[in-house]
Design an enzyme around this catalytic site. Sequence first.
Site, PDB file in Angstrom:
ATOM      1  N   SER A  85      74.080  -4.399  54.214  1.00 50.36           N
ATOM      2  CA  SER A  85      74.934  -3.482  53.470  1.00 50.36           C
ATOM      3  C   SER A  85      75.180  -3.996  52.045  1.00 50.36           C
ATOM      4  CB  SER A  85      76.226  -3.282  54.259  1.00 50.36           C
ATOM      5  OG  SER A  85      76.947  -2.202  53.770  1.00 50.36           O
TER       6      SER A  85
ATOM      7  N   ASP B  29      72.712   7.192  58.110  1.00 47.92           N
ATOM      8  CA  ASP B  29      73.391   6.262  57.213  1.00 47.92           C
ATOM      9  C   ASP B  29      73.341   6.827  55.796  1.00 47.92           C
ATOM     10  OD1 ASP B  29      74.260   4.121  55.699  1.00 47.92           O
ATOM     11  OD2 ASP B  29      72.749   2.699  56.405  1.00 47.92           O
TER      12      ASP B  29
ATOM     13  N   HIS C 200      74.903   3.122  60.267  1.00 46.13           N
ATOM     14  CA  HIS C 200      75.174   1.993  59.385  1.00 46.13           C
ATOM     15  C   HIS C 200      75.945   0.883  60.115  1.00 46.13           C
ATOM     16  CE1 HIS C 200      75.446   0.110  55.458  1.00 46.13           C
ATOM     17  NE2 HIS C 200      76.655  -0.289  55.812  1.00 46.13           N
TER      18      HIS C 200
END
Length: 430
Positions: A216, A370, A400
């Site tokens: 991320s 995501d 995600h």
Amino acid sequence: MHVLARSCYESVSVLDPVSLEGAVPADMGAKLLWLFLASALVAYYIYSPMPEDFDEPWKVMLISASFRTTGHLAEVADRLGLMHYMEALMLISTFQYIAPTSDENVTVTDTEFSNVPVRLFVPRRASDGLRRAVIFFHGGGWCVGRAGMKSYDHLARWTSNMLNAVVVSVDYRLAPKYHFPVQFEDVYSVTKFFLQSNVLSQYGVDPDRVCVVGDSAGGNLAAAVAQQLLQDSEVKTKLKAQALLYPALQTLDLNLPAYQDNENKPLLSKSLMVRFWSEYFTSDPSLREAMASNTHIPVESSHLFQFVNWSNWLPEELKKDHVYTSPVYGSSELVGKYPGLLDRRAAPLLASDAQLHGLPLSYVLTCEHDVLRDDGVMYARRMRAVGVPVTHVHAKDAFHGAMMFVSGAAELAVGHRLLNGYIEWLNENL
Ligand SMILES: *[C@@H]1O[C@H](CO)[C@@H](O)[C@H](O)[C@H]1NC(C)=O
Ligand SMILES: *[C@@H]1O[C@H](CO)[C@@H](O)[C@H](O)[C@H]1NC(C)=O
């Protein structure tokens, strides 16, 4: 929240003990009715439709609901002026904190590299030769997360044990206290420090087998570090690889098909991502507002859109029935105040082809459900186009952050699959 409040109010007027007389005593009937309404409310709050391809939809729904609840509580705390929204979210990282604890396989210590705190994982088992090393940057939107969070500690420990590798997990400084480029500079100085030959040899690390990894926002930092190292003449050791796990890679277009398709999917909604992005640069709400309407980039920067033009860089199956429209430009004031928006240390996708050329072996993981899906897809494609060897894994049934759910009550089969695929790749390529 508004809907919730309204249905709560309406339920009061529905409650009419008179109509319950006869069947059950009024008092008990009222209690039953309240119980029923409360359960309906809880179910309504938790229930959110899940994509059909999720393996364990109910579990994901519960995980997602608990994240949403935390978000709502943080919002309330922020509105009441108790604490900043991100500081409230950061409390989760604090609850999840575990002290550095060695086990039978790995020695774990907290220390500092170049004045930045790191958690260090060194395998106990003897090694025939020099070891591999992974420099890891955790996710959390540059605002939350820490190396000592249970899930990140577990991931680093597992990586160290499985690969017999030294893992350096970096506790870089976070927003809202610190903004770009502090996060980047912290991870970069740790990387530079660790890549010095005397430091590598102190830890018994093979200089030809070091990689950077992040998930991320950490994937964003890893990509930026790998790019920056290419042009840093002070660093003699080159990275062997980079692994980017559902990374955030660009600020320019926050309305890509992935943002539209996945606006409210589990763990990372579009509005939270916009909040993370804007908070990376400033706590000034005007940036967040402009980003939410995707009008934060001025026409003077239009040439940069070629690097995030999904019409050219997305495969047909992700374009689906989206129709490409030209960007809507805003005033140049925000970019003037926050030039980081266009800085490739914050937005690695804005690198030119020449700047991507020469990047190390790359692993890119993207998840179908995501908002950051297209960032990773486009980066993988752009790197490939300039000759970087790329392994791109696209998980159609994942959301995600899915790789974090590999232990405890929130364990998911998809999490294990993603983790194993990633570890296998590192094992073969690092
Ligand atoms: C130590 O490594 C072995 C073999 O990989 C594994 O089965 C065991 O669970 C590990 N111990 C801990 C505490 O992680
Ligand atoms: C994006 O790509 C399309 C198709 O090649 C092109 O028509 C369009 O002008 C591009 N837009 C920008 C802003 O680069």
